[in-house]
Scaffold this motif. Structure first.
Motif, PDB file in Angstrom:
ATOM      1  N   PRO A 115      13.249   5.957   7.167  1.00 34.92           N
ATOM      2  CA  PRO A 115      14.051   4.901   6.264  1.00 34.92           C
ATOM      3  C   PRO A 115      13.279   3.837   6.168  1.00 34.92           C
ATOM      4  O   PRO A 115      13.871   2.968   5.249  1.00 34.92           O
ATOM      5  CB  PRO A 115      14.551   4.199   7.546  1.00 34.92           C
ATOM      6  N   THR A 116      11.616   3.996   6.119  1.00 35.24           N
ATOM      7  CA  THR A 116      10.994   3.354   5.626  1.00 35.24           C
ATOM      8  C   THR A 116      11.028   3.388   4.312  1.00 35.24           C
ATOM      9  O   THR A 116      10.660   2.770   3.353  1.00 35.24           O
ATOM     10  CB  THR A 116       9.663   3.085   6.402  1.00 35.24           C
ATOM     11  N   ARG A 153      13.637   1.949  -3.064  1.00 31.16           N
ATOM     12  CA  ARG A 153      15.078   1.232  -3.532  1.00 31.16           C
ATOM     13  C   ARG A 153      14.454  -0.120  -4.151  1.00 31.16           C
ATOM     14  O   ARG A 153      14.744  -0.134  -5.277  1.00 31.16           O
ATOM     15  CB  ARG A 153      16.336   0.986  -2.109  1.00 31.16           C
ATOM     16  N   THR A 154      13.783  -0.391  -3.590  1.00 35.74           N
ATOM     17  CA  THR A 154      12.982  -1.790  -3.789  1.00 35.74           C
ATOM     18  C   THR A 154      12.870  -1.012  -4.754  1.00 35.74           C
ATOM     19  O   THR A 154      12.653  -2.170  -6.407  1.00 35.74           O
ATOM     20  CB  THR A 154      12.052  -2.064  -2.599  1.00 35.74           C
ATOM     21  N   LEU A 155      11.967  -0.228  -5.045  1.00 38.41           N
ATOM     22  CA  LEU A 155      11.208   0.522  -6.585  1.00 38.41           C
ATOM     23  C   LEU A 155      11.627   0.863  -7.409  1.00 38.41           C
ATOM     24  O   LEU A 155      12.038   0.400  -8.528  1.00 38.41           O
ATOM     25  CB  LEU A 155      10.135   1.166  -6.415  1.00 38.41           C
ATOM     26  N   GLU A 156      13.210   1.264  -7.098  1.00 35.19           N
ATOM     27  CA  GLU A 156      14.870   1.823  -8.179  1.00 35.19           C
ATOM     28  C   GLU A 156      14.955   0.281  -8.728  1.00 35.19           C
ATOM     29  O   GLU A 156      15.253   0.156 -10.146  1.00 35.19           O
ATOM     30  CB  GLU A 156      15.442   2.486  -7.385  1.00 35.19           C
ATOM     31  N   THR A 157      14.760  -0.983  -7.948  1.00 33.23           N
ATOM     32  CA  THR A 157      15.544  -2.029  -8.043  1.00 33.23           C
ATOM     33  C   THR A 157      14.575  -2.522  -8.968  1.00 33.23           C
ATOM     34  O   THR A 157      15.056  -3.693 -10.191  1.00 33.23           O
ATOM     35  CB  THR A 157      15.509  -2.817  -7.397  1.00 33.23           C
ATOM     36  N   GLU A 158      13.291  -2.777  -9.133  1.00 32.27           N
ATOM     37  CA  GLU A 158      12.595  -2.584 -10.335  1.00 32.27           C
ATOM     38  C   GLU A 158      12.496  -2.232 -11.484  1.00 32.27           C
ATOM     39  O   GLU A 158      10.895  -2.290 -11.918  1.00 32.27           O
ATOM     40  CB  GLU A 158      11.123  -3.643  -9.329  1.00 32.27           C
ATOM     41  N   HIS A 177       0.438  -1.008   0.172  1.00 29.78           N
ATOM     42  CA  HIS A 177      -0.383  -0.284   0.199  1.00 29.78           C
ATOM     43  C   HIS A 177       1.185   1.279  -0.060  1.00 29.78           C
ATOM     44  O   HIS A 177       0.452   2.335  -0.452  1.00 29.78           O
ATOM     45  CB  HIS A 177      -1.183   0.087   1.245  1.00 29.78           C
ATOM     46  N   ARG A 178       2.000   1.264   0.489  1.00 34.31           N
ATOM     47  CA  ARG A 178       2.864   2.285   0.819  1.00 34.31           C
ATOM     48  C   ARG A 178       3.651   2.382  -0.465  1.00 34.31           C
ATOM     49  O   ARG A 178       3.319   3.579  -0.983  1.00 34.31           O
ATOM     50  CB  ARG A 178       3.889   1.977   1.972  1.00 34.31           C
ATOM     51  N   ALA A 179       4.105   1.716  -0.990  1.00 34.30           N
ATOM     52  CA  ALA A 179       5.096   1.299  -2.468  1.00 34.30           C
ATOM     53  C   ALA A 179       3.939   1.880  -3.267  1.00 34.30           C
ATOM     54  O   ALA A 179       4.017   3.299  -4.407  1.00 34.30           O
ATOM     55  CB  ALA A 179       4.995   0.089  -2.674  1.00 34.30           C
ATOM     56  N   VAL A 180       2.156   2.092  -3.664  1.00 34.72           N
ATOM     57  CA  VAL A 180       1.819   2.272  -4.591  1.00 34.72           C
ATOM     58  C   VAL A 180       1.634   4.176  -4.308  1.00 34.72           C
ATOM     59  O   VAL A 180       1.335   4.892  -4.778  1.00 34.72           O
ATOM     60  CB  VAL A 180      -0.180   1.493  -3.861  1.00 34.72           C
ATOM     61  N   LEU A 239       4.251  10.538  -6.656  1.00 32.69           N
ATOM     62  CA  LEU A 239       5.632  10.995  -7.635  1.00 32.69           C
ATOM     63  C   LEU A 239       4.607  11.004  -9.134  1.00 32.69           C
ATOM     64  O   LEU A 239       5.114  11.798  -9.466  1.00 32.69           O
ATOM     65  CB  LEU A 239       6.494   9.817  -7.959  1.00 32.69           C
ATOM     66  N   ALA A 240       3.078  10.349  -9.464  1.00 30.92           N
ATOM     67  CA  ALA A 240       2.885  10.605 -10.247  1.00 30.92           C
ATOM     68  C   ALA A 240       2.392  12.356 -10.357  1.00 30.92           C
ATOM     69  O   ALA A 240       1.954  13.092 -11.295  1.00 30.92           O
ATOM     70  CB  ALA A 240       1.848   9.645 -10.571  1.00 30.92           C
TER      71      ALA A 240
END
Length: 258
Positions: A36-37, A43-48, A6-9, A15-16
């Motif tokens: 930090p969260t 970083r995870t979203l950037e990796t993908e 949910h937070r990633a979304v 950003l959009a």
């Protein structure tokens, strides 16, 4: 609900809408989450490949991976796939651009755009998101929704894009009643000054509305008589044929005459 997802979304949506670039602190403040969260999620979203970091500012923006996901969505969307031929034929018949849209929340997402036949430079509007109450596509869909979904739209926030945008609930209800009776919706400079739209709902095999198809163009060409009635007939016929192509029952695909 998985909180991390949910937070990633939420980050992607911020950003959009808040771009072009936002930093970790900006996002943490907007989401009410510890830095930090947010940093770990970024970083995870950037990796993908879903976000990317600007080397100079260290701020983040949406990444190219979202384009691939968006294209995959469009390529597998049945309404868009089925509408390609019908939209092109309608554009040639009307001499105007044709949009196909679906409802996402309280906005209409344009999933297909057939250019008007003339050779003037035109901007592809696929991916455009328009408040439902400011466009013919949105009103065509809303008029055919189940009562609970229609009520959700009518009680929600209604956007203002121009001085002609309609926000009053009673006026919108009246318009939706007219749309249900006529089989098409009209937008008169409500999303952009000088532009108008005429759209009809599209139904699937279950008989439920899944989107709308409509013509967009300069108001002077769209809404003057007899052009308005001729275009409305063309849009209704195309929507009916597209609905039948999607397997809609004859009754659901039927739209009444003027």
């Amino acid at each position: 609900m998985v909180q991390a997802v949910h937070r990633a979304v939420q980050i992607l949506r911020e950003l959009a809408s808040g771009g072009p670039r936002l930093g970790v602190t900006d996002l943490a403040d907007r989401l009410g989450v510890a830095k930090p969260t947010v940093h770990a999620l970024l970083r995870t979203l950037e990796t993908e490949g879903l976000v990317s970091q600007d080397k100079d500012s260290a701020k983040y923006q949406l990444g190219p991976g979202l384009v691939q996901l968006g294209n995959s969505y469009l390529d597998t969307h049945e309404l868009r796939t089925r509408s390609l031929t019908w939209a092109d034929a309608l554009a040639k018949r009307a001499g105007e651009a044709v949009w196909v849209g679906v409802l996402t929340g309280d906005h209409v997402l344009v999933v297909h755009h057939a250019f008007r036949p003339e050779g003037a430079v035109q901007i592809l509007e696929v991916g455009a998101s328009i408040p439902w109450n400011t466009c013919a596509l949105g009103k065509a869909i809303a008029a055919s929704l189940p009562a609970a979904e229609r009520e959700r739209l009518l009680t929600g926030e209604r956007a203002v894009l121009t001085g002609a945008s309609v926000t009053a609930r009673n006026e919108l209800e009246h318009q939706l009643t007219d749309v249900a009776g006529a089989g098409y919706a009209v937008e008169d400079q409500e999303s952009a000054i000088g532009d108008a739209g005429i759209a009809s709902p599209v139904f699937d095999r279950s008989g439920e509305v899944v989107g709308a198809i409509g013509i967009v163009g300069p108001v002077e060409r769209m809404l003057g008589e007899p052009a308005r009635q001729e275009l409305a007939v063309a849009v209704r016929e195309t929507a009916r044929n597209l609905s039948r192509d999607l397997g809609a029952p004859r009754r659901a695909a039927y739209t009444p005459g003027p």
